[in-house]
Design a protein around this motif. Structure first.
Motif, PDB file in Angstrom:
ATOM      1  N   SER B 228      -7.356  -0.920 -19.271  1.00 39.71           N
ATOM      2  CA  SER B 228      -6.392  -0.838 -20.359  1.00 39.71           C
ATOM      3  C   SER B 228      -5.935  -2.223 -20.799  1.00 39.71           C
ATOM      4  CB  SER B 228      -5.218   0.041 -19.947  1.00 39.71           C
ATOM      5  OG  SER B 228      -4.816  -0.265 -18.637  1.00 39.71           O
ATOM      6  N   ASN B 229      -6.793  -3.221 -20.559  1.00 38.92           N
ATOM      7  CA  ASN B 229      -6.550  -4.577 -21.066  1.00 38.92           C
ATOM      8  C   ASN B 229      -5.246  -5.192 -20.568  1.00 38.92           C
ATOM      9  OD1 ASN B 229      -8.913  -4.907 -22.643  1.00 38.92           O
ATOM     10  ND2 ASN B 229      -8.051  -3.393 -24.052  1.00 38.92           N
ATOM     11  N   TYR B 230      -4.971  -5.010 -19.295  1.00 34.31           N
ATOM     12  CA  TYR B 230      -3.862  -5.708 -18.671  1.00 34.31           C
ATOM     13  C   TYR B 230      -4.446  -6.610 -17.604  1.00 34.31           C
ATOM     14  CZ  TYR B 230       0.028  -3.024 -20.597  1.00 34.31           C
ATOM     15  OH  TYR B 230       0.965  -2.479 -21.418  1.00 34.31           O
ATOM     16  N   ARG B 231      -3.692  -7.593 -17.190  1.00 31.83           N
ATOM     17  CA  ARG B 231      -4.130  -8.345 -16.019  1.00 31.83           C
ATOM     18  C   ARG B 231      -2.939  -8.610 -15.111  1.00 31.83           C
ATOM     19  NH1 ARG B 231      -5.782 -13.888 -18.909  1.00 31.83           N
ATOM     20  NH2 ARG B 231      -7.247 -12.454 -19.860  1.00 31.83           N
ATOM     21  N   LEU B 232      -3.234  -8.777 -13.828  1.00 29.17           N
ATOM     22  CA  LEU B 232      -2.187  -9.037 -12.849  1.00 29.17           C
ATOM     23  C   LEU B 232      -2.225 -10.517 -12.494  1.00 29.17           C
ATOM     24  CD1 LEU B 232      -3.038  -6.029 -10.529  1.00 29.17           C
ATOM     25  CD2 LEU B 232      -1.017  -6.166 -11.938  1.00 29.17           C
ATOM     26  N   THR B 233      -1.074 -11.160 -12.429  1.00 27.69           N
ATOM     27  CA  THR B 233      -1.056 -12.539 -11.928  1.00 27.69           C
ATOM     28  C   THR B 233      -1.296 -12.503 -10.431  1.00 27.69           C
ATOM     29  OG1 THR B 233       1.300 -12.471 -11.484  1.00 27.69           O
ATOM     30  CG2 THR B 233       0.623 -13.212 -13.679  1.00 27.69           C
ATOM     31  N   ASP B 234      -1.606 -13.649  -9.857  1.00 29.17           N
ATOM     32  CA  ASP B 234      -1.884 -13.689  -8.421  1.00 29.17           C
ATOM     33  C   ASP B 234      -0.682 -13.205  -7.613  1.00 29.17           C
ATOM     34  OD1 ASP B 234      -4.432 -14.447  -8.747  1.00 29.17           O
ATOM     35  OD2 ASP B 234      -4.086 -16.604  -8.449  1.00 29.17           O
ATOM     36  N   ASP B 235       0.491 -13.618  -8.080  1.00 25.08           N
ATOM     37  CA  ASP B 235       1.706 -13.169  -7.398  1.00 25.08           C
ATOM     38  C   ASP B 235       1.862 -11.658  -7.519  1.00 25.08           C
ATOM     39  OD1 ASP B 235       2.380 -15.597  -6.483  1.00 25.08           O
ATOM     40  OD2 ASP B 235       3.793 -16.081  -8.113  1.00 25.08           O
ATOM     41  N   ALA B 236       1.532 -11.153  -8.692  1.00 26.01           N
ATOM     42  CA  ALA B 236       1.641  -9.709  -8.908  1.00 26.01           C
ATOM     43  C   ALA B 236       0.687  -8.968  -7.977  1.00 26.01           C
ATOM     44  CB  ALA B 236       1.335  -9.373 -10.358  1.00 26.01           C
ATOM     45  N   LYS B 237      -0.490  -9.537  -7.778  1.00 23.44           N
ATOM     46  CA  LYS B 237      -1.452  -8.907  -6.868  1.00 23.44           C
ATOM     47  C   LYS B 237      -0.865  -8.833  -5.462  1.00 23.44           C
ATOM     48  CE  LYS B 237      -5.552 -10.360  -9.315  1.00 23.44           C
ATOM     49  NZ  LYS B 237      -6.497 -11.467  -9.390  1.00 23.44           N
ATOM     50  N   LYS B 238      -0.277  -9.950  -5.035  1.00 23.60           N
ATOM     51  CA  LYS B 238       0.336  -9.976  -3.709  1.00 23.60           C
ATOM     52  C   LYS B 238       1.442  -8.924  -3.628  1.00 23.60           C
ATOM     53  CE  LYS B 238      -0.445 -14.733  -2.527  1.00 23.60           C
ATOM     54  NZ  LYS B 238       0.125 -15.915  -3.173  1.00 23.60           N
ATOM     55  N   ALA B 239       2.250  -8.892  -4.679  1.00 26.52           N
ATOM     56  CA  ALA B 239       3.345  -7.933  -4.706  1.00 26.52           C
ATOM     57  C   ALA B 239       2.820  -6.503  -4.636  1.00 26.52           C
ATOM     58  CB  ALA B 239       4.174  -8.128  -5.973  1.00 26.52           C
ATOM     59  N   LEU B 240       1.739  -6.257  -5.345  1.00 28.79           N
ATOM     60  CA  LEU B 240       1.178  -4.905  -5.374  1.00 28.79           C
ATOM     61  C   LEU B 240       0.618  -4.527  -4.006  1.00 28.79           C
ATOM     62  CD1 LEU B 240       0.797  -2.596  -7.350  1.00 28.79           C
ATOM     63  CD2 LEU B 240      -1.510  -3.409  -7.757  1.00 28.79           C
ATOM     64  N   LEU B 241       0.013  -5.503  -3.359  1.00 23.44           N
ATOM     65  CA  LEU B 241      -0.525  -5.264  -2.016  1.00 23.44           C
ATOM     66  C   LEU B 241       0.611  -4.885  -1.071  1.00 23.44           C
ATOM     67  CD1 LEU B 241      -3.320  -5.386  -0.807  1.00 23.44           C
ATOM     68  CD2 LEU B 241      -2.820  -7.677   0.022  1.00 23.44           C
ATOM     69  N   GLU B 242       1.680  -5.634  -1.175  1.00 23.70           N
ATOM     70  CA  GLU B 242       2.865  -5.380  -0.368  1.00 23.70           C
ATOM     71  C   GLU B 242       3.421  -3.994  -0.709  1.00 23.70           C
ATOM     72  OE1 GLU B 242       4.208  -7.018   2.027  1.00 23.70           O
ATOM     73  OE2 GLU B 242       6.047  -5.847   2.196  1.00 23.70           O
ATOM     74  N   TYR B 243       3.444  -3.721  -2.008  1.00 27.30           N
ATOM     75  CA  TYR B 243       3.962  -2.433  -2.476  1.00 27.30           C
ATOM     76  C   TYR B 243       3.177  -1.271  -1.866  1.00 27.30           C
ATOM     77  CZ  TYR B 243       4.789   1.506  -5.545  1.00 27.30           C
ATOM     78  OH  TYR B 243       5.072   2.746  -6.022  1.00 27.30           O
ATOM     79  N   THR B 244       1.828  -1.347  -1.969  1.00 23.37           N
ATOM     80  CA  THR B 244       1.021  -0.227  -1.469  1.00 23.37           C
ATOM     81  C   THR B 244       1.171  -0.086   0.038  1.00 23.37           C
ATOM     82  OG1 THR B 244      -0.828  -1.775  -1.595  1.00 23.37           O
ATOM     83  CG2 THR B 244      -0.753  -0.066  -3.235  1.00 23.37           C
ATOM     84  N   THR B 245       1.263  -1.215   0.741  1.00 26.33           N
ATOM     85  CA  THR B 245       1.428  -1.134   2.193  1.00 26.33           C
ATOM     86  C   THR B 245       2.714  -0.397   2.535  1.00 26.33           C
ATOM     87  OG1 THR B 245       0.529  -3.357   2.123  1.00 26.33           O
ATOM     88  CG2 THR B 245       1.141  -2.503   4.276  1.00 26.33           C
ATOM     89  N   ARG B 246       3.780  -0.718   1.793  1.00 30.08           N
ATOM     90  CA  ARG B 246       5.055  -0.041   2.064  1.00 30.08           C
ATOM     91  C   ARG B 246       5.017   1.413   1.629  1.00 30.08           C
ATOM     92  NH1 ARG B 246      10.405  -3.567   1.125  1.00 30.08           N
ATOM     93  NH2 ARG B 246       9.609  -5.580   1.821  1.00 30.08           N
ATOM     94  N   ARG B 247       4.421   1.615   0.443  1.00 30.26           N
ATOM     95  CA  ARG B 247       4.420   2.958  -0.138  1.00 30.26           C
ATOM     96  C   ARG B 247       3.647   3.943   0.743  1.00 30.26           C
ATOM     97  NH1 ARG B 247       5.068   7.096  -1.516  1.00 30.26           N
ATOM     98  NH2 ARG B 247       4.945   8.176  -3.509  1.00 30.26           N
ATOM     99  N   MET B 248       2.615   3.433   1.405  1.00 36.61           N
ATOM    100  CA  MET B 248       1.763   4.307   2.215  1.00 36.61           C
ATOM    101  C   MET B 248       2.530   4.979   3.334  1.00 36.61           C
ATOM    102  SD  MET B 248      -1.627   2.038   2.501  1.00 36.61           S
ATOM    103  CE  MET B 248      -2.877   3.069   3.199  1.00 36.61           C
ATOM    104  N   THR B 249       3.559   4.296   3.846  1.00 39.93           N
ATOM    105  CA  THR B 249       4.294   4.862   4.971  1.00 39.93           C
ATOM    106  C   THR B 249       5.296   5.914   4.507  1.00 39.93           C
ATOM    107  OG1 THR B 249       5.950   3.138   4.773  1.00 39.93           O
ATOM    108  CG2 THR B 249       4.091   2.707   6.245  1.00 39.93           C
ATOM    109  N   MET B 250       5.510   6.004   3.206  1.00 35.71           N
ATOM    110  CA  MET B 250       6.521   6.941   2.701  1.00 35.71           C
ATOM    111  C   MET B 250       5.921   8.303   2.406  1.00 35.71           C
ATOM    112  SD  MET B 250       8.507   4.444   0.167  1.00 35.71           S
ATOM    113  CE  MET B 250       8.988   2.829   0.695  1.00 35.71           C
ATOM    114  N   ASP B 251       6.815   9.220   2.055  1.00 36.84           N
ATOM    115  CA  ASP B 251       6.374  10.588   1.766  1.00 36.84           C
ATOM    116  C   ASP B 251       5.628  10.641   0.433  1.00 36.84           C
ATOM    117  OD1 ASP B 251       7.517  11.430   4.017  1.00 36.84           O
ATOM    118  OD2 ASP B 251       9.379  12.145   3.092  1.00 36.84           O
ATOM    119  N   HIS B 252       4.874  11.714   0.259  1.00 39.16           N
ATOM    120  CA  HIS B 252       4.228  12.021  -1.021  1.00 39.16           C
ATOM    121  C   HIS B 252       3.352  10.880  -1.505  1.00 39.16           C
ATOM    122  CE1 HIS B 252       6.880  15.365  -0.982  1.00 39.16           C
ATOM    123  NE2 HIS B 252       7.947  14.610  -1.089  1.00 39.16           N
ATOM    124  N   PHE B 253       2.694  10.206  -0.578  1.00 38.45           N
ATOM    125  CA  PHE B 253       1.807   9.148  -1.013  1.00 38.45           C
ATOM    126  C   PHE B 253       0.494   9.769  -1.475  1.00 38.45           C
ATOM    127  CE2 PHE B 253      -1.496   5.952   0.096  1.00 38.45           C
ATOM    128  CZ  PHE B 253      -1.180   5.080  -0.929  1.00 38.45           C
TER     129      PHE B 253
END
Lengths: 145, 324
Positions: B228-253
């Motif tokens: 969809s023609n978006y891009r993630l900055t390097d920091d955003a990638k790191k943040a997203l990685l962190e996000y998914t790691t945290r999100r995985m431990t939560m409910d309804h993942f």
């Protein structure tokens, strides 16, 4: 008759040819589906040529992609009404056409007795002629048994 | 003349007749679609292996046919089990295409149905409904999502059993016309197959979809964003990685689906951010870039929890908007 050597009812497409095999029917249905036609199956036990509205077997099939699905219905109809005439019809919904494009018989009764010629004396020595299918001698539902 | 060719084909080919598997592969163009599968689907190793095996089997079968080593066509009814968002539907779509290219099914269509499409509401309603769906799917692949809902053991008079009966019959009798793929969550599907042994034995391939690792999810996110023609900055990638790691431990993942939702919300925040400092000039690159702050604003980071609907803080950014 010279042209109808097998003495059978000739209505719709291919009816002067030998009966279509299942493979040939499948190919015809495939053609109809490729054209985007909707297909329905009808049956009757009254072969009179003016009997244009036959009974429908199930609903018309609109969003079919493959002839196998239609063949399932054809087989089911043959099983239920084995001694009736069954035809497959294809209708074209294109604007301006919106009509039937194909119709062919896929099942016939084991015996087709043909038609009786009726003569009617009219005023002034006129003769009226009409035909009556022998198959219709019995009441509906008891024919062809 | 025709007699001659007839006798020719009747001669049994010698055992050392060379087989051009390579040419067959090229002509079916199956490698193209398998490579595409590799590129566009991240992870899913066991699934890809299984698809490759199936493709290979069908190719070899075709060669065997050419060598007149007749064998019954293999049954290819499948069951896809896995957690939500692991790509079962996506793979099913690809499967239809692969089977079509290998001429196992006549059309490449995939008909997706759930219990509602198969099971009727009153006596005598189910059979025509199921048959109708089957007829429409013929020549292609019938994908039954959450198939375990078909069977409800707690209700003896449930019409689901009737639907299963008809399905089984078609799976057996119309093997050439239809491939059925059942999908659902692992544990529930296991119970389903356990209570329907007929179904279990007719489904030859049970494919289990593993969960994604955070790195794989990041790769998926990047694919989605690129589409969809978006891009993630390097920091955003790191943040997203962190996000998914945290999100995985939560409910309804829900694996990739959760990631897609997170990205949708990040886009929302990005738009809001751009809107807030509209006084500064905004360039094309700004419109395309998702920054780390867009992701870090998620409730997953703020409070370490979700609200009830699994909405991870889409409204956090709108705190300063007046509430009515």
């Amino acid at each position: 008759m010279m042209t109808n050597y097998r003495n059978q009812v000739t209505q719709g497409q291919f009816s002067f040819l030998p009966d279509l095999t299942d493979e040939e029917i499948t190919l015809q249905i495939k053609y109809a589906l490729d054209q985007g036609y909707a297909i329905n199956i009808e049956y009757t036990d009254d072969p009179h040529p003016r009997n244009t509205y036959w009974e429908m077997f199930g609903f018309p099939m609109f969003d079919m992609k493959d002839p196998a699905g239609v063949m399932v219905e054809v087989q089911a109809c043959r099983k239920t009404f084995s001694n009736c005439y069954i035809r497959v019809m294809a209708s074209d919904a294109t604007r301006g056409t919106e009509s039937q494009k194909m119709s062919f018989i896929v099942n016939r009764p084991a015996v087709e007795p043909g038609f009786r010629l009726l003569r009617e004396e009219r005023e002034g020595r006129c003769m009226g002629y009409t035909i009556v299918p022998y198959a219709c001698d019995m009441p509906e539902g008891e024919r062809g048994q | 003349m025709s007699n001659e060719t007839e006798t020719e084909t009747n001669i049994i080919l010698p055992d050392d007749t060379p087989v051009d598997l390579q040419a067959e592969m090229v002509s079916s163009n199956v490698m193209g679609i398998l490579d595409e599968l590799d590129r566009e689907l991240i992870g899913l190793k066991p699934v890809k292996t299984r698809i490759r095996e199936t493709a290979a089997l069908l190719l070899v079968d075709r060669m065997r046919n050419k060598m007149e080593l007749s064998a019954a066509a293999p049954t290819l009814h499948m069951s896809f089990t896995g957690n939500p968002g692991t790509g079962k539907t996506t793979v099913a779509l690809r499967m239809a295409e692969i089977l079509h290219r290998l001429e196992y099914v006549r059309t490449g269509q995939l008909v997706t149905v759930t219990r509602d499409d198969l099971v009727g509401q009153y006596i005598g309603h189910t059979a025509p409904k199921t048959k109708d769906v089957i007829k429409k799917a013929m020549g292609g692949v019938l994908f039954i999502d959450e198939a375990y809902y078909l069977y409800k053991p707690e209700n003896e008079r449930d019409y689901g059993a009737e639907s299963i009966e008809i399905l089984l019959q078609t799976m057996e009798n119309n093997r050439d016309d239809l491939v059925v793929i059942l999908a659902g969550y692992k544990d529930k599907m296991d119970t389903f197959f356990h209570s329907n042994p007929g179904m279990r034995s007719r489904v030859a391939h049970h494919i289990d979809f593993p969960d994604y690792s955070p790195e794989e999810l990041l790769a998926i996110a990047q694919l989605m964003m690129a589409e969809s023609n978006y891009r993630l900055t390097d920091d955003a990638k790191k943040a997203l990685l962190e996000y998914t790691t945290r999100r995985m431990t939560m409910d309804h993942f829900a694996n990739a689906r959760s990631v897609r939702n997170a990205l949708d919300r990040a886009r929302l925040r990005q738009a809001n951010r751009l809107f807030a400092d509209a006084s500064n000039s905004v360039t094309k690159i700004d419109l395309m870039t998702i920054h780390a702050e867009d992701i870090l604003a998620s409730r997953v980071f703020q409070e370490g929890s979700l609200d009830l609907d699994g909405d991870e803080g889409a409204d956090v950014d709108f705190d300063d908007t007046p509430k009515h």
